[in-house]
Scaffold this motif. Sequence first.
Motif, PDB file in Angstrom:
ATOM      1  N   PRO A  64       4.945  -0.877 -17.379  1.00  0.00           N
ATOM      2  CA  PRO A  64       5.622  -2.133 -17.045  1.00  0.00           C
ATOM      3  C   PRO A  64       4.912  -2.868 -15.903  1.00  0.00           C
ATOM      4  O   PRO A  64       4.403  -2.248 -14.969  1.00  0.00           O
ATOM      5  CB  PRO A  64       7.024  -1.682 -16.629  1.00  0.00           C
ATOM      6  CG  PRO A  64       7.212  -0.353 -17.279  1.00  0.00           C
ATOM      7  CD  PRO A  64       5.857   0.284 -17.301  1.00  0.00           C
ATOM      8  N   PHE A  65       4.916  -4.180 -15.982  1.00  0.00           N
ATOM      9  CA  PHE A  65       4.229  -4.995 -14.994  1.00  0.00           C
ATOM     10  C   PHE A  65       4.804  -4.789 -13.597  1.00  0.00           C
ATOM     11  O   PHE A  65       4.056  -4.690 -12.615  1.00  0.00           O
ATOM     12  CB  PHE A  65       4.313  -6.468 -15.399  1.00  0.00           C
ATOM     13  CG  PHE A  65       3.579  -7.399 -14.473  1.00  0.00           C
ATOM     14  CD1 PHE A  65       2.189  -7.446 -14.477  1.00  0.00           C
ATOM     15  CD2 PHE A  65       4.271  -8.216 -13.600  1.00  0.00           C
ATOM     16  CE1 PHE A  65       1.505  -8.296 -13.625  1.00  0.00           C
ATOM     17  CE2 PHE A  65       3.598  -9.072 -12.748  1.00  0.00           C
ATOM     18  CZ  PHE A  65       2.208  -9.113 -12.756  1.00  0.00           C
ATOM     19  N   SER A  66       6.132  -4.739 -13.489  1.00  0.00           N
ATOM     20  CA  SER A  66       6.764  -4.574 -12.178  1.00  0.00           C
ATOM     21  C   SER A  66       6.363  -3.243 -11.534  1.00  0.00           C
ATOM     22  O   SER A  66       6.147  -3.160 -10.319  1.00  0.00           O
ATOM     23  CB  SER A  66       8.285  -4.655 -12.309  1.00  0.00           C
ATOM     24  OG  SER A  66       8.766  -3.674 -13.206  1.00  0.00           O
ATOM     25  N   GLU A  67       6.257  -2.225 -12.375  1.00  0.00           N
ATOM     26  CA  GLU A  67       5.837  -0.910 -11.871  1.00  0.00           C
ATOM     27  C   GLU A  67       4.397  -0.962 -11.364  1.00  0.00           C
ATOM     28  O   GLU A  67       4.071  -0.393 -10.311  1.00  0.00           O
ATOM     29  CB  GLU A  67       5.968   0.123 -12.992  1.00  0.00           C
ATOM     30  CG  GLU A  67       5.546   1.533 -12.602  1.00  0.00           C
ATOM     31  CD  GLU A  67       5.612   2.485 -13.780  1.00  0.00           C
ATOM     32  OE1 GLU A  67       4.647   3.259 -13.972  1.00  0.00           O
ATOM     33  OE2 GLU A  67       6.627   2.445 -14.519  1.00  0.00           O
ATOM     34  N   THR A  68       3.536  -1.660 -12.090  1.00  0.00           N
ATOM     35  CA  THR A  68       2.146  -1.815 -11.675  1.00  0.00           C
ATOM     36  C   THR A  68       2.050  -2.564 -10.355  1.00  0.00           C
ATOM     37  O   THR A  68       1.264  -2.206  -9.472  1.00  0.00           O
ATOM     38  CB  THR A  68       1.346  -2.564 -12.755  1.00  0.00           C
ATOM     39  OG1 THR A  68       1.347  -1.793 -13.952  1.00  0.00           O
ATOM     40  CG2 THR A  68      -0.087  -2.807 -12.307  1.00  0.00           C
ATOM     41  N   LEU A  69       2.857  -3.601 -10.224  1.00  0.00           N
ATOM     42  CA  LEU A  69       2.837  -4.396  -9.001  1.00  0.00           C
ATOM     43  C   LEU A  69       3.224  -3.553  -7.786  1.00  0.00           C
ATOM     44  O   LEU A  69       2.582  -3.619  -6.731  1.00  0.00           O
ATOM     45  CB  LEU A  69       3.779  -5.589  -9.150  1.00  0.00           C
ATOM     46  CG  LEU A  69       3.660  -6.727  -8.127  1.00  0.00           C
ATOM     47  CD1 LEU A  69       2.250  -7.296  -8.116  1.00  0.00           C
ATOM     48  CD2 LEU A  69       4.686  -7.806  -8.417  1.00  0.00           C
ATOM     49  N   ARG A  70       4.260  -2.729  -7.947  1.00  0.00           N
ATOM     50  CA  ARG A  70       4.681  -1.847  -6.849  1.00  0.00           C
ATOM     51  C   ARG A  70       3.588  -0.827  -6.516  1.00  0.00           C
ATOM     52  O   ARG A  70       3.320  -0.529  -5.348  1.00  0.00           O
ATOM     53  CB  ARG A  70       5.990  -1.138  -7.212  1.00  0.00           C
ATOM     54  CG  ARG A  70       7.213  -2.036  -7.191  1.00  0.00           C
ATOM     55  CD  ARG A  70       8.491  -1.215  -7.246  1.00  0.00           C
ATOM     56  NE  ARG A  70       8.581  -0.435  -8.479  1.00  0.00           N
ATOM     57  CZ  ARG A  70       9.163  -0.873  -9.586  1.00  0.00           C
ATOM     58  NH1 ARG A  70       9.670  -2.110  -9.618  1.00  0.00           N
ATOM     59  NH2 ARG A  70       9.224  -0.116 -10.658  1.00  0.00           N
ATOM     60  N   ALA A  71       2.964  -0.295  -7.571  1.00  0.00           N
ATOM     61  CA  ALA A  71       1.915   0.700  -7.356  1.00  0.00           C
ATOM     62  C   ALA A  71       0.707   0.087  -6.645  1.00  0.00           C
ATOM     63  O   ALA A  71       0.076   0.724  -5.791  1.00  0.00           O
ATOM     64  CB  ALA A  71       1.487   1.304  -8.690  1.00  0.00           C
ATOM     65  N   LEU A  72       0.394  -1.163  -6.970  1.00  0.00           N
ATOM     66  CA  LEU A  72      -0.743  -1.828  -6.338  1.00  0.00           C
ATOM     67  C   LEU A  72      -0.487  -2.075  -4.855  1.00  0.00           C
ATOM     68  O   LEU A  72      -1.365  -1.818  -4.014  1.00  0.00           O
ATOM     69  CB  LEU A  72      -1.040  -3.146  -7.052  1.00  0.00           C
ATOM     70  CG  LEU A  72      -2.188  -3.979  -6.463  1.00  0.00           C
ATOM     71  CD1 LEU A  72      -3.494  -3.205  -6.512  1.00  0.00           C
ATOM     72  CD2 LEU A  72      -2.317  -5.307  -7.218  1.00  0.00           C
ATOM     73  N   THR A  73       0.700  -2.573  -4.522  1.00  0.00           N
ATOM     74  CA  THR A  73       1.009  -2.793  -3.108  1.00  0.00           C
ATOM     75  C   THR A  73       1.067  -1.465  -2.350  1.00  0.00           C
ATOM     76  O   THR A  73       0.686  -1.392  -1.185  1.00  0.00           O
ATOM     77  CB  THR A  73       2.340  -3.555  -2.953  1.00  0.00           C
ATOM     78  OG1 THR A  73       3.381  -2.841  -3.643  1.00  0.00           O
ATOM     79  CG2 THR A  73       2.232  -4.965  -3.510  1.00  0.00           C
TER      80      THR A  73
END
Length: 348
Positions: A297-306
């Motif tokens: 999921p995109f939201s999960e990727t965003l959290r992982a990136l930050t």
Amino acid sequence: MGICTSSPRILPVQSQKMNSAPSIQASKLTKVFGKRAVVDAVDLTVHTGELYALLGDNGAGKTTTINMLTTLLKPTSGRFSIGGFDGISQSEQAKAAFAVVSQEVSLYQELTAYENLLFISRLYGIKRREADQRIDQLLRQWDLYNRKDDRVVEYSGGMQRKMSIAMALLRRPKVLFMDEPTVGLDPSSRHHIWEILKELRNEGVTIFLTTHYLEEAELLADRVGIIVTGKLVIEGTIDELRDKLRGMRTISVKLSGKVEQSTIASRVAQLEERFRSGVKYDALRQSITFIPPQDRPFSETLRALTGWLEEEQLSYSGLATSEPSLEELFLSVAHHGGEAPPSMEGKS
């Protein structure tokens, strides 16, 4: 890059929005001229009250598809139905269910707007009192009432286009076919037509339109189909199509403070390995452009990136995401000849 004729590897997205019986349905609809399949085994399902936009370059097969669905052109093979009536064996019943607005405006130029509509109402056998009420309603709806007694030859192109749509709506069709309905119109006329089409859709009229204007499809359509060299290569809601092109979505991070140039390359490589996705570092702008992996999921990727930025103690002053537009989607599909671009391979 040219458009080739290889078989599509993008499978249609089945929209879950419409649950009613189809107003338009086609199965393996094909039209061959000479040795060339202008429309090649097209499957279509358009539900009641849905606005479906068919996009494609010139010569892609849009108008031929509409001409077959409106019984103007007999298919070489395949079947279709309109309003539940078979378009070949029950063509007269099918015709009673729809109206057509073609690219060419067909009006009686020497008659007034009122006379044009009255003449058509008589052809349809509409009683005079009912016809007068309907004509009055349509003239007001299309901002033509103040010019109802002027000859149509004196109308602008936009006014004539509105008249042709009003005439198609006179008998309250359940299905409305529109082939490039706003081509050549000024922005004000286009927006007025868009507003009326939204109203008609809300009233339960099924609308099938072809268009070159990607903005038009993006604003109006419940679902969009893209036809390339006669093949319907992809369809779905705007969100579904964007989701199919997640490989075109990016996250850009603008780094701030001092960045250790000696280690940033290896750290970016670690990020790429960790997410198994594309990462690009721009030393001049001190920015990282990241392509989110398609299997999470995109939201999960965003959290992982930050989270990774915090782990690496990389401060940043900005973070932005970029979503593919319908234009980018269309160009991506069209330029790959109906085949999935690299970011979409293996996706259904």
